[in-house]
Design a protein around this motif. Structure first.
Motif, PDB file in Angstrom:
ATOM      1  N   UNK A  37      46.424 -21.430   1.701  1.00 48.87           N
ATOM      2  CA  UNK A  37      47.012 -22.773   1.802  1.00 48.87           C
ATOM      3  C   UNK A  37      47.644 -22.973   3.176  1.00 48.87           C
ATOM      4  N   UNK A  38      48.401 -21.984   3.648  1.00 53.40           N
ATOM      5  CA  UNK A  38      49.018 -22.085   4.974  1.00 53.40           C
ATOM      6  C   UNK A  38      47.940 -22.188   6.058  1.00 53.40           C
ATOM      7  N   UNK A  39      46.919 -21.356   5.952  1.00 54.40           N
ATOM      8  CA  UNK A  39      45.845 -21.331   6.949  1.00 54.40           C
ATOM      9  C   UNK A  39      45.099 -22.667   7.007  1.00 54.40           C
ATOM     10  N   UNK A  40      44.644 -23.146   5.844  1.00 49.18           N
ATOM     11  CA  UNK A  40      43.843 -24.370   5.812  1.00 49.18           C
ATOM     12  C   UNK A  40      44.688 -25.632   5.992  1.00 49.18           C
ATOM     13  N   UNK A  41      45.997 -25.553   5.711  1.00 45.89           N
ATOM     14  CA  UNK A  41      46.882 -26.708   5.906  1.00 45.89           C
ATOM     15  C   UNK A  41      47.081 -27.031   7.386  1.00 45.89           C
ATOM     16  N   UNK A  42      46.738 -26.101   8.253  1.00 43.57           N
ATOM     17  CA  UNK A  42      46.808 -26.377   9.686  1.00 43.57           C
ATOM     18  C   UNK A  42      45.776 -27.427  10.085  1.00 43.57           C
ATOM     19  N   UNK A  43      44.749 -27.617   9.261  1.00 40.69           N
ATOM     20  CA  UNK A  43      43.685 -28.572   9.552  1.00 40.69           C
ATOM     21  C   UNK A  43      43.933 -29.895   8.848  1.00 40.69           C
ATOM     22  N   UNK A  44      44.430 -29.837   7.607  1.00 40.87           N
ATOM     23  CA  UNK A  44      44.710 -31.045   6.841  1.00 40.87           C
ATOM     24  C   UNK A  44      45.456 -30.690   5.570  1.00 40.87           C
ATOM     25  N   UNK A  45      46.086 -31.684   4.937  1.00 43.99           N
ATOM     26  CA  UNK A  45      46.879 -31.399   3.740  1.00 43.99           C
ATOM     27  C   UNK A  45      46.029 -30.883   2.576  1.00 43.99           C
ATOM     28  N   UNK A  46      46.447 -29.747   2.027  1.00 42.76           N
ATOM     29  CA  UNK A  46      45.741 -29.091   0.928  1.00 42.76           C
ATOM     30  C   UNK A  46      46.378 -29.509  -0.397  1.00 42.76           C
ATOM     31  N   UNK A  47      45.546 -29.918  -1.336  1.00 39.55           N
ATOM     32  CA  UNK A  47      46.017 -30.311  -2.664  1.00 39.55           C
ATOM     33  C   UNK A  47      46.178 -29.102  -3.580  1.00 39.55           C
ATOM     34  N   UNK A  48      45.265 -28.128  -3.471  1.00 40.41           N
ATOM     35  CA  UNK A  48      45.350 -26.955  -4.321  1.00 40.41           C
ATOM     36  C   UNK A  48      44.406 -25.859  -3.877  1.00 40.41           C
ATOM     37  N   UNK A  49      44.661 -24.654  -4.382  1.00 45.00           N
ATOM     38  CA  UNK A  49      43.853 -23.489  -4.018  1.00 45.00           C
ATOM     39  C   UNK A  49      43.809 -22.531  -5.196  1.00 45.00           C
ATOM     40  N   UNK A  50      42.644 -21.949  -5.442  1.00 46.94           N
ATOM     41  CA  UNK A  50      42.486 -20.972  -6.521  1.00 46.94           C
ATOM     42  C   UNK A  50      41.575 -19.854  -6.037  1.00 46.94           C
ATOM     43  N   UNK A  51      42.079 -18.616  -6.093  1.00 46.42           N
ATOM     44  CA  UNK A  51      41.258 -17.446  -5.755  1.00 46.42           C
ATOM     45  C   UNK A  51      40.699 -16.870  -7.042  1.00 46.42           C
ATOM     46  N   UNK A  52      39.421 -16.522  -7.002  1.00 48.85           N
ATOM     47  CA  UNK A  52      38.730 -15.895  -8.126  1.00 48.85           C
ATOM     48  C   UNK A  52      38.446 -14.441  -7.749  1.00 48.85           C
ATOM     49  N   UNK A  53      38.937 -13.510  -8.565  1.00 47.65           N
ATOM     50  CA  UNK A  53      38.689 -12.081  -8.338  1.00 47.65           C
ATOM     51  C   UNK A  53      37.649 -11.614  -9.343  1.00 47.65           C
ATOM     52  N   UNK A  54      36.479 -11.262  -8.837  1.00 46.69           N
ATOM     53  CA  UNK A  54      35.413 -10.742  -9.698  1.00 46.69           C
ATOM     54  C   UNK A  54      35.372  -9.229  -9.529  1.00 46.69           C
ATOM     55  N   UNK A  55      35.239  -8.492 -10.632  1.00 46.17           N
ATOM     56  CA  UNK A  55      35.228  -7.021 -10.521  1.00 46.17           C
ATOM     57  C   UNK A  55      34.052  -6.488  -9.711  1.00 46.17           C
ATOM     58  N   UNK A  56      32.961  -7.223  -9.649  1.00 44.59           N
ATOM     59  CA  UNK A  56      31.758  -6.700  -8.995  1.00 44.59           C
ATOM     60  C   UNK A  56      31.558  -7.181  -7.556  1.00 44.59           C
ATOM     61  N   UNK A  57      32.539  -7.875  -6.992  1.00 43.54           N
ATOM     62  CA  UNK A  57      32.330  -8.363  -5.634  1.00 43.54           C
ATOM     63  C   UNK A  57      33.618  -8.785  -4.962  1.00 43.54           C
ATOM     64  N   UNK A  58      33.458  -9.353  -3.775  1.00 40.28           N
ATOM     65  CA  UNK A  58      34.605  -9.825  -3.010  1.00 40.28           C
ATOM     66  C   UNK A  58      35.216 -11.060  -3.669  1.00 40.28           C
ATOM     67  N   UNK A  59      36.523 -11.249  -3.506  1.00 45.53           N
ATOM     68  CA  UNK A  59      37.145 -12.473  -4.022  1.00 45.53           C
ATOM     69  C   UNK A  59      36.610 -13.699  -3.280  1.00 45.53           C
ATOM     70  N   UNK A  60      36.681 -14.837  -3.936  1.00 49.52           N
ATOM     71  CA  UNK A  60      36.341 -16.112  -3.317  1.00 49.52           C
ATOM     72  C   UNK A  60      37.339 -17.138  -3.790  1.00 49.52           C
ATOM     73  N   UNK A  61      37.361 -18.282  -3.120  1.00 48.89           N
ATOM     74  CA  UNK A  61      38.369 -19.287  -3.445  1.00 48.89           C
ATOM     75  C   UNK A  61      37.773 -20.690  -3.410  1.00 48.89           C
ATOM     76  N   UNK A  62      38.485 -21.590  -4.073  1.00 54.42           N
ATOM     77  CA  UNK A  62      38.205 -23.014  -3.985  1.00 54.42           C
ATOM     78  C   UNK A  62      39.454 -23.674  -3.426  1.00 54.42           C
TER      79      UNK A  62
END
Length: 105
Positions: A37-62
């Motif tokens: 949120x801090x990183x992407x808020x430097x570009x524009x206002x962020x409404x929300x963020x969710x990280x998904x942790x999958x056991x078989x791979x790298x985390x990803x986010x929306x």
């Protein structure tokens, strides 16, 4: 029908239908939602963020922005940027209806 009114209505409707959510993949395991949120808020206002942790791979986010143009700027600025030694993959998020993954629940 007044042409000025229809143009204004089309712009408002068009803005609502424009994507505002980004997929951010190939994240390091130590990544946090707060950091994104801090990183992407430097570009524009962020409404929300969710990280998904999958056991078989790298985390990803929306990451959802309040406005399409901020999301588009973030996509252009952040795709392929290195963060914690990993190259982030940033793209438009797809809606659940457009994915062809089978429901495994």
């Amino acid at each position: 029908m007044d042409s000025d009114t229809s143009i204004t209505d089309a712009i408002q409707i068009g803005d609502e239908t424009q994507p505002r959510t980004l997929y951010v993949g190939n994240l390091d395991a130590q990544m946090t939602e707060e950091f994104l949120v801090v990183l992407f808020s430097q570009i524009g206002p962020v409404k929300g963020c969710k990280i998904i942790h999958e056991p078989s791979g790298d985390p990803y986010a929306f990451i959802e922005f309040w406005e399409h143009h901020a999301a588009a700027a973030a996509l252009a600025a952040m795709n392929k940027r290195s963060c914690f030694g990993k190259e982030m993959k940033v793209n438009w998020a797809t809606s659940p209806n457009s994915q062809s993954k089978p429901d495994t629940s």
